[in-house]
Design an enzyme around this catalytic site. Structure first.
Site, PDB file in Angstrom:
ATOM      1  N   GLU A  89      44.907  78.842  25.770  1.00 49.36           N
ATOM      2  CA  GLU A  89      44.078  79.811  25.039  1.00 49.36           C
ATOM      3  C   GLU A  89      43.757  81.061  25.852  1.00 49.36           C
ATOM      4  OE1 GLU A  89      40.586  77.928  23.362  1.00 49.36           O
ATOM      5  OE2 GLU A  89      41.788  76.701  21.989  1.00 49.36           O
ATOM      6  N   GLY A 201      29.690  71.540  23.580  1.00 51.00           N
ATOM      7  CA  GLY A 201      29.265  70.143  23.459  1.00 51.00           C
ATOM      8  C   GLY A 201      28.406  69.866  22.240  1.00 51.00           C
ATOM      9  N   ALA A 202      28.292  70.858  21.325  1.00 51.00           N
ATOM     10  CA  ALA A 202      27.361  70.707  20.197  1.00 51.00           C
ATOM     11  C   ALA A 202      27.797  69.641  19.198  1.00 51.00           C
ATOM     12  CB  ALA A 202      27.163  72.042  19.478  1.00 51.00           C
ATOM     13  N   GLU A 203      29.066  69.235  19.209  1.00 51.18           N
ATOM     14  CA  GLU A 203      29.466  68.150  18.309  1.00 51.18           C
ATOM     15  C   GLU A 203      28.918  66.816  18.832  1.00 51.18           C
ATOM     16  OE1 GLU A 203      31.487  71.015  18.302  1.00 51.18           O
ATOM     17  OE2 GLU A 203      30.571  70.928  16.330  1.00 51.18           O
ATOM     18  N   ASN A 284      26.771  75.964  16.226  1.00 53.09           N
ATOM     19  CA  ASN A 284      26.054  75.156  15.252  1.00 53.09           C
ATOM     20  C   ASN A 284      25.027  74.237  15.927  1.00 53.09           C
ATOM     21  OD1 ASN A 284      28.896  73.959  15.916  1.00 53.09           O
ATOM     22  ND2 ASN A 284      27.548  72.215  15.622  1.00 53.09           N
ATOM     23  N   ASP A 329      28.775  73.287  10.638  1.00 54.14           N
ATOM     24  CA  ASP A 329      29.511  73.716  11.840  1.00 54.14           C
ATOM     25  C   ASP A 329      29.904  75.190  11.751  1.00 54.14           C
ATOM     26  OD1 ASP A 329      30.716  73.585  14.336  1.00 54.14           O
ATOM     27  OD2 ASP A 329      32.564  72.663  13.611  1.00 54.14           O
ATOM     28  N   CYS A 630      38.192  57.797  15.400  1.00 54.16           N
ATOM     29  CA  CYS A 630      39.453  58.213  16.022  1.00 54.16           C
ATOM     30  C   CYS A 630      40.082  59.450  15.404  1.00 54.16           C
ATOM     31  CB  CYS A 630      40.470  57.068  15.968  1.00 54.16           C
ATOM     32  SG  CYS A 630      39.783  55.435  16.340  1.00 54.16           S
TER      33      CYS A 630
HETATM   34 CA    CA Z   1      30.905  73.509  16.676  1.00 54.17          CA
END
Ligand code: CA
Length: 709
Positions: A89, A201-203, A284, A329, A630
């Site tokens: 990226e 790390g918000a997930e 988010n 999100d 998964c």
């Molecule tokens: Ca996110």
């Protein structure tokens, strides 16, 4: 000693000291000698000294030696191949004749920018198990350069300063709590001798912030937390006052106190030297579902917001929240561009962003006032933005509950991290845009699972069995385009469709060109005024990164990192090319060049015989457990082919082999850590039963209304 005899010695000493001082001054002038004036000037010159070129991050280069009349003669000048096959990226930087780039796993490389001769490389040796904490691949978007040093944020949360000449470590600091699932994928920026870095790390469940470290010493100068401390305590941080005054009241009771609340600052950080303001975008909240996060109440500041702070102190100046009480999100971390535009007849210093929610926002960056907003792709969650309040006019159905709400954009966004570009020459913003539907539904009995994804959204809703006709109808909704957008009149001028939704970053130039790579393994040049395709080159591998350009010894080069990956490739693999993972490459083009990069040797696909395999599990329950645990890496219903296609993995043949990976973590070095925290032994055998069934071509065992046990 005779004073007269001492005088020549003193003179010599002064001369030596002077020479040493001169040498000290001259050394950084040779390599990586970037300061604020040079970054501010980079917008309009031949250099590329910061992530988005200069501080405004327009990603427009005035270079025009490569232009609409001759771009067809662009060929490969040199290339480099890397040792990782994960997503690439990064935007390379070119400073003082040296090209600096990063690869997946936060590795840094320096090359002679004219010849491609390697100068040095640096591997921060990130523990592979950290890959589990990266929602969207183990990517890195690039370095910052300042006064002879190169700065990289490593996936494991370290900020590292390297000598620009040698690649040797000067200092490194841990910017995150290593007991929590923080990662860094973004490029640092440097403002007034301070290195700015956020995290992701918000997930999973963390509390987001952005930090400023002293560029010389690595000492923390200021930190801004994006959401209140769940304990109600002050942090002793720059954000304390505004979180008390404006933030706390917007966070009623809810799971955020346990989970961390989210709001990470994982991508855009821009700076206006004249206003001396830093602008950053906020992710988010955690969990995604606002009903779980804060009882469905409150704006939840500063989740999904653009925040302006003072450069020296991190003190709050203004904010604009694109999604109050965000629940899908829809982050506001996406790239931001600063420009001077005439909007409604009046000149404005603007900040432009096309965040995940599908609207293109033009703000007055002096005060955060919304000047205009218009959707740049079809959206279903809102009908528009109220220009009086600046708040979205939401479709009530978007606040999903027990029933499934099929919504656009999806959590991958109408535009993700892929850099967009603004050409002052055409007045257009070139947006890597995408469309896909996503089924939002409450997760019944949401429970916080430390270290795992914590969304409060039933992921199984996106893995429901569909008829062939339903599958085709859904696939027809998945689209990707390069959109040329007029930000003053808020309308599309042209668009170029891509065969895949997850496309790539953009560069525009004074030569009247727009460059963009694509998932199908090509890089294109378009006429910036009308979108006509003028050049394409086979990169042999998918592209997600943005191209950049520079001039050296009178020659213009275009450079691009090649390598598919990132969030779209990882979490929606069935919508992407079936090409296996291939090593990343850097490709550098110039007019008339004829170098060739060799074809990739495609890895052999394992063939397995499942006909005699026996299972002791329940495939129907395995379907549920698989899709809840998964699918974000291995594809809904095991349709993944980029990270291992588990229904074709030899490891599903025996219970012992499958357990060694899933429960014992023998592949933790690849990011596949042990799931013994999350799964019981029978769950694992049930998953294996589901995978073996899918490998044999069985129909999906689930029913549409199945919910997690
Ligand atoms: Ca996110």
């Amino acid at each position: 000693m005779n004073i007269l005899k001492l005088r020549p010695v003193l003179k010599l000493g002064v001369a030596l000291a002077l020479a040493a001082t001169l040498a000290a001054c001259q050394k950084p002038a040779q390599i990586g000698n970037v300061d604020g004036a040079r970054i501010a000037a980079a917008d309009g010159n031949t250099e590329w000294v910061s992530y988005g070129k200069g501080y405004s991050e327009q990603r427009f280069s005035p270079l025009d030696k490569v232009n609409t009349t001759n771009v067809a003669q662009l060929g490969l000048a040199w290339y480099a191949q890397f040792d990782t096959d994960r997503g690439q990226e990064a935007t390379p930087l070119v400073v003082d004749g040296v090209l600096y780039t990063t690869t997946a796993w936060s590795k840094v490389y320096a090359f002679d920018a004219a010849t491609g001769k390697p100068r040095w490389s640096f591997d921060p040796k990130v523990n592979g198990a950290k890959g589990f904490d990266a929602c969207c691949d183990v990517v890195n978007r690039g370095v910052a350069i300042w006064k002879g040093r190169v700065y990289v944020g490593a996936l494991d949360g370290r900020l590292i300063a390297l000598d620009a000449d040698t690649g040797k470590v000067v200092w490194q600091v841990q910017t995150t709590d290593t007991s929590k699932p923080f990662t860094i994928t973004g490029a640092p920026r440097v403002v007034k001798d301070k290195v700015l870095i956020g995290n992701s790390g918000a997930e999973y469940g963390v509390r987001g912030y952005v930090s400023a470290y002293d560029a010389a010493s690595g000492k923390l100068v200021w930190r801004f937390y994006t959401i209140p401390n769940p304990t109600g305590a002050a942090d002793g941080a720059a954000s304390d006052k505004v979180l008390k005054d404006k933030g706390q009241a917007t966070w009623p009771e809810g799971a955020w106190k346990l989970v961390g609340g989210g709001g990470t600052v994982w991508d855009a950080i821009v700076y206006d030297p004249a206003l001396d303001m830093i602008y950053f975008g906020v992710d988010n909240g955690t969990p995604w579902n606002q009903k779980e996060r804060s009882g469905g109440k409150g704006d939840n500041l500063f989740v999904s917001s653009i925040v302006a702070v003072k450069a020296d102190t991190g003190e709050y100046v203004w904010h604009y929240q694109v999604n109050p009480g965000e629940s899908w999100d829809y982050s506001a971390v996406q790239p931001m561009i600063l420009a001077d535009l005439t909007v409604a007849g009046a000149p404005h210093k603007v900040l432009m962003q096309a965040p995940k929610n599908g609207f293109f926002y033009v703000l007055d960056r002096t005060n955060g006032k919304l000047l205009s907003a218009k959707n740049f792709v079809p959206v279903t969650w809102a009908t528009g933005i109220d220009m009086t309040t600046g708040r979205p006019i939401e479709n009530p159905a978007a606040r999903y509950g027990k029933d499934v709400d099929l919504q656009m954009p999806a959590p991958l966004g109408a535009h993700n991290w892929h850099p967009m570009s603004f050409s002052p020459k055409t007045g257009l913003v070139y947006i890597p845009a995408q469309q896909m539907p996503f089924a939002f539904q409450n997760e019944e009995n949401f429970k916080y699972k430390p270290g795992a994804w914590n969304l409060g959204v039933n992921l199984l809703a996106n893995a429901a069995p569909m008829t062939a006709a339903q599958t085709a109808a859904m696939a027809a909704q998945v689209k990707g385009w390069l959109i040329a957008w007029d930000p003053v009149n808020q309308k599309q001028v042209w668009s170029a469709p891509h065969p895949y939704f997850w496309n790539a970053g953009v560069l525009s130039t004074g030569g009247g060109l727009v460059f963009q790579g694509a998932a199908e393994g090509q890089v294109y040049a378009y006429d910036a005024t009308n979108g006509k395709q003028l050049w394409q080159y086979p990169t042999q591998n998918g592209v997600i990164a943005a191209p950049m350009t520079y001039e050296l010894n009178g020659e213009q080069y275009v450079a691009l990192m090649v390598g598919s990956g990132g969030g779209g490739q990882v979490s929606a693999p069935s919508l992407m090319p079936t090409r296996p993972r291939l090593p990343g490459r850097l490709m550098v083009f110039k007019l008339g060049a004829t170098a060739k990069a060799p074809p990739f040797v495609l890895p052999a696909q394992p063939t397995i015989d499942l006909s005699k395999v026996t299972v002791n599990g329940d495939p129907k329950h395995g379907y549920v457990v698989f899709n809840n645990n998964c699918q974000v890496c291995h594809g809904a219903n095991a349709t993944g082919s980029w990270l291992p296609d588990l229904k074709r993995s030899p490891l599903i043949i025996t219970t012992a082999d499958f357990n060694s990976v899933v429960m014992e973590g023998v592949k933790a070095h690849n990011g596949m850590v042990s799931f013994s925290r999350f799964l019981k032994p029978q769950d694992v055998e049930d998953i294996r039963a589901f995978l073996v069934g899918q490998g044999k071509g069985d129909p999906l065992p689930g029913a549409t209304t199945v919910s997690a046990k």
